[in-house]
Design a protein around this motif. Structure first.
Motif, PDB file in Angstrom:
ATOM      1  N   VAL A  37       9.194 -11.900 -21.311  1.00  0.00           N
ATOM      2  CA  VAL A  37       9.643 -13.598 -20.910  1.00  0.00           C
ATOM      3  C   VAL A  37       8.517 -14.356 -21.140  1.00  0.00           C
ATOM      4  O   VAL A  37       8.881 -15.405 -21.609  1.00  0.00           O
ATOM      5  N   ALA A  40       8.899 -15.121 -24.844  1.00  0.00           N
ATOM      6  CA  ALA A  40      10.276 -15.853 -25.108  1.00  0.00           C
ATOM      7  C   ALA A  40       9.844 -17.350 -24.817  1.00  0.00           C
ATOM      8  O   ALA A  40      10.283 -18.196 -25.542  1.00  0.00           O
ATOM      9  N   ALA A  41       9.087 -17.460 -23.598  1.00  0.00           N
ATOM     10  CA  ALA A  41       8.803 -19.200 -23.358  1.00  0.00           C
ATOM     11  C   ALA A  41       7.979 -19.776 -24.159  1.00  0.00           C
ATOM     12  O   ALA A  41       8.105 -20.749 -24.571  1.00  0.00           O
ATOM     13  N   ASP A  44       9.936 -20.178 -27.349  1.00  0.00           N
ATOM     14  CA  ASP A  44      10.611 -21.338 -27.226  1.00  0.00           C
ATOM     15  C   ASP A  44      10.019 -22.696 -27.452  1.00  0.00           C
ATOM     16  O   ASP A  44      10.241 -23.784 -28.209  1.00  0.00           O
ATOM     17  N   HIS A  56      12.070 -19.649 -20.101  1.00  0.00           N
ATOM     18  CA  HIS A  56      12.798 -18.545 -19.984  1.00  0.00           C
ATOM     19  C   HIS A  56      13.343 -18.668 -18.610  1.00  0.00           C
ATOM     20  O   HIS A  56      12.741 -18.901 -17.422  1.00  0.00           O
TER      21      HIS A  56
END
Length: 131
Positions: A37, A40-41, A44, A56
Motif C-alpha cells: 500500500v 503504491a502511494a 503514485d 492508495h
C-alpha cells in the motif's frame, strides 16, 4: 501484530548497530500488505510530481491486511522509517486511504485539508465505518 525480526537483526540492535536499511527490510518482510500500500502511494506520487500527493484508496482484502496497515502507520518508528525510505510524508485517513506527500507539500493547503478533521469526516462512508 508484531514484526518478524531475524535473530541477526536482534543481535545487531543489541550491539547498537541497527540501521534503517535493516529495519525497513524487517518491515517489508513482516508487513507485506502495508508495504504494498505504501509503495503504491509513494510510486503514485513519484509518477505524478505535479500532483500534490499520491494515494492508495482500496480497502484491505482481510482483517490481517488491515492490521498490517494499522501497525505500520500507527508505529512512530515504522512510519518514520517508511517515510525516510520512500522520501515522502505519509498521511492516513482510514484503512483504505493512505497518501504520500512530497516533503515540500506538507506546508500546503492540500496537505492541511487532507489531515484536517473536515477532511477526515468527508472521507467517511457507511460501508467503511468499521475500517
Amino acid at each position: 501484530m508484531s514484526l518478524d525480526v531475524p535473530t541477526a537483526v536482534i543481535d545487531a540492535a543489541q550491539r547498537g548497530e541497527m540501521d534503517d536499511a535493516q529495519f525497513v527490510a524487517v518491515v517489508r518482510d513482516s508487513l507485506p500488505y502495508a508495504w504494498e500500500v505504501i509503495s503504491a502511494a509513494a510510486d503514485d506520487q513519484a509518477a505524478r510530481p505535479e500532483a500534490p500527493f499520491g494515494e492508495h484508496e482500496v480497502p484491505p482484502p482481510s482483517e490481517q491486511a488491515r492490521g498490517q496497515l494499522l501497525r505500520a502507520l500507527a508505529s512512530n518508528s515504522i512510519r518514520g522509517a517508511l517515510e525516510r525510505h520512500f522520501g515522502v510524508v505519509l498521511a492516513f485517513q482510514n484503512c483504505h486511504r493512505v497518501a504520500a506527500f512530497a516533503p515540500a507539500a506538507v506546508d500546503s493547503a492540500v496537505y492541511r485539508e487532507f489531515v484536517s478533521p473536515r477532511g477526515q469526516v468527508l472521507n467517511q462512508t457507511p460501508e467503511l465505518r468499521d475500517c
